[in-house]
Design an enzyme around this catalytic site. Structure first.
Site, short mmCIF file in Angstrom:
data_model
loop_
_atom_site.label_atom_id
_atom_site.label_comp_id
_atom_site.label_asym_id
_atom_site.label_seq_id
_atom_site.Cartn_x
_atom_site.Cartn_y
_atom_site.Cartn_z
N ALA A 37 -6.14 1.76 4.64
CA ALA A 37 -5.05 2.36 3.86
C ALA A 37 -4.96 3.88 4.01
O ALA A 37 -4.14 4.51 3.34
CB ALA A 37 -5.15 2.01 2.38
N ALA A 38 -5.74 4.47 4.92
CA ALA A 38 -5.63 5.92 5.11
C ALA A 38 -4.25 6.31 5.61
O ALA A 38 -3.63 7.27 5.12
CB ALA A 38 -6.70 6.40 6.09
N THR A 81 -0.38 10.13 13.63
CA THR A 81 -1.65 10.35 12.95
C THR A 81 -2.79 10.08 13.92
O THR A 81 -2.79 9.10 14.65
CB THR A 81 -1.78 9.45 11.71
OG1 THR A 81 -1.62 8.07 12.09
CG2 THR A 81 -0.70 9.80 10.68
N ASN A 132 0.83 -1.21 0.00
CA ASN A 132 0.00 0.00 0.00
C ASN A 132 0.86 1.26 0.00
O ASN A 132 0.60 2.22 -0.74
CB ASN A 132 -0.91 0.03 1.23
CG ASN A 132 -1.98 -1.03 1.21
OD1 ASN A 132 -2.22 -1.67 0.19
ND2 ASN A 132 -2.63 -1.22 2.35
N GLY A 190 -6.28 10.20 13.04
CA GLY A 190 -7.56 10.01 12.36
C GLY A 190 -8.23 11.33 12.06
O GLY A 190 -7.61 12.25 11.49
N ARG A 249 -13.39 6.37 -0.20
CA ARG A 249 -13.49 5.27 -1.16
C ARG A 249 -13.32 3.94 -0.43
O ARG A 249 -12.69 3.88 0.62
CB ARG A 249 -12.41 5.40 -2.24
CG ARG A 249 -12.45 6.71 -3.01
CD ARG A 249 -11.20 6.86 -3.86
NE ARG A 249 -11.25 8.05 -4.70
CZ ARG A 249 -10.25 8.49 -5.44
NH1 ARG A 249 -9.09 7.83 -5.45
NH2 ARG A 249 -10.38 9.57 -6.18
#
Length: 309
Positions: free
Chosen positions: A258-259, A229, A52, A231, A294
């Protein structure tokens, strides 16, 4: 850039990591123990944090080479082919005849939250000897990117080769494992999420203030730059320049799979463009904001042309 490391322009990013086939099931919520729920969607999608991140780096503008392992099976063939179609050099993604390709079972709630169980398969065969064979490839890189879905000896040896050649190192400590104490000072950029930062520091990370606290602990271990990170709360950055919080873009999340990988891809691409750490992080945030709207892992990762930055 002022962060204590320099990327050598015109060179590829080398990603060492996992390749998995994601088996994705959607439902209103995840079941509790002993419960059976009806889902409303199933898909087979290429994934794995290493793949990814390699794909995100490539789609967002970097030249990428990947080092990894797949099984000699239909999943392995599809995983290699998918990366190659996006221009990634997969000559160091080799087939293991005695192992199946890695698989991830992913349950996605309608809220966008996910639960993941991994079966590493061929990913587990990547070790120190395999990385020794790729020492020249790592030495010629602009940046080495790693995660922890492959065995720790492979991670340690890859970083050793990078340091010997003065190649900067970015580590995404996912899933979180205790790292050898000697490894921390060799990490130029560390990108954990809230739970990973908490596991590595013992600090409960719930907001930017607690993320700064965790970041200070990680910096004290020797890490150059820490980006945690958070969110929907954005990202907290702790480095030699200080502490700052960058708010996330407000979007309706469909699937958060995959964010974090997409954020790293944008961060890396931005750094290779010569952006500052903060400006590169903003590029990563813009990319991940598109990603979460997505479904799926690799299908959700945007291309550079889709970003306005």
């Amino acid at each position: 850039m002022g962060e204590g490391f320099a990327l050598r322009s015109g060179r590829p990013v080398v990603v060492v990591g996992s390749l998995n086939m994601d088996l994705v099931m959607r439902s209103a919520r995840v079941p509790v123990a002993g419960e059976t729920l009806n889902g409303h969607g199933f898909a087979t999608m290429p994934g794995g944090k290493g793949a990814n991140q390699a794909l995100a780096c490539a789609r967002l503008g970097a030249t990428v080479q990947m080092i990894g392992r797949v099984g000699r099976d239909a999943f392995g063939e599809a995983l290699r082919r998918g990366l190659a179609q996006d221009g990634i050099d997969v000559s160091a993604v080799l087939e293991q005849s005695d192992a199946v390709s890695g698989v991830a079972m992913i349950l996605v709630e309608d809220s966008g939250q996910n639960r993941i169980i991994l079966a590493p398969g061929a990913n587990a065969s990547l070790g120190a000897a395999e990385l020794d064979a790729e020492a020249a490839r790592i030495a010629a890189a602009a940046l080495l990117v790693l995660q922890l879905e492959v065995p720790m000896p492979a991670v340690v040896r890859a970083i050793a080769h990078a340091r010997a050649a003065s190649v900067p190192v970015l580590l995404n400590p996912a899933p979180a494992f205790e790292l050898p104490s000697s490894l921390w000072p060799a990490i130029d950029i560390l990108v954990p999420n809230e739970s990973e930062a908490q596991a590595l520091t013992g600090v409960t990370v719930t907001d930017p203030a607690s993320a700064f606290q965790a970041g200070r602990v990680l910096r004290a271990k020797g890490v150059g730059c820490v980006l945690i990170t958070l969110g929907a709360q954005g990202v907290a950055i702790v480095d030699a320049q200080g502490e700052r919080h960058m708010a996330a873009r407000a979007v309706r999340a469909v699937d958060t799979t995959a964010a974090g990988d997409t954020f790293i891809g944008g961060l890396v691409a931005g750094l290779l463009e010569g952006r500052s750490l903060d400006a590169a992080a903003a590029l990563g945030q813009a990319a991940s904001a598109i990603c979460v709207t997505r479904a799926g892992a690799q299908p959700s990762i945007p291309y550079r042309r889709e970003l306005s930055l």
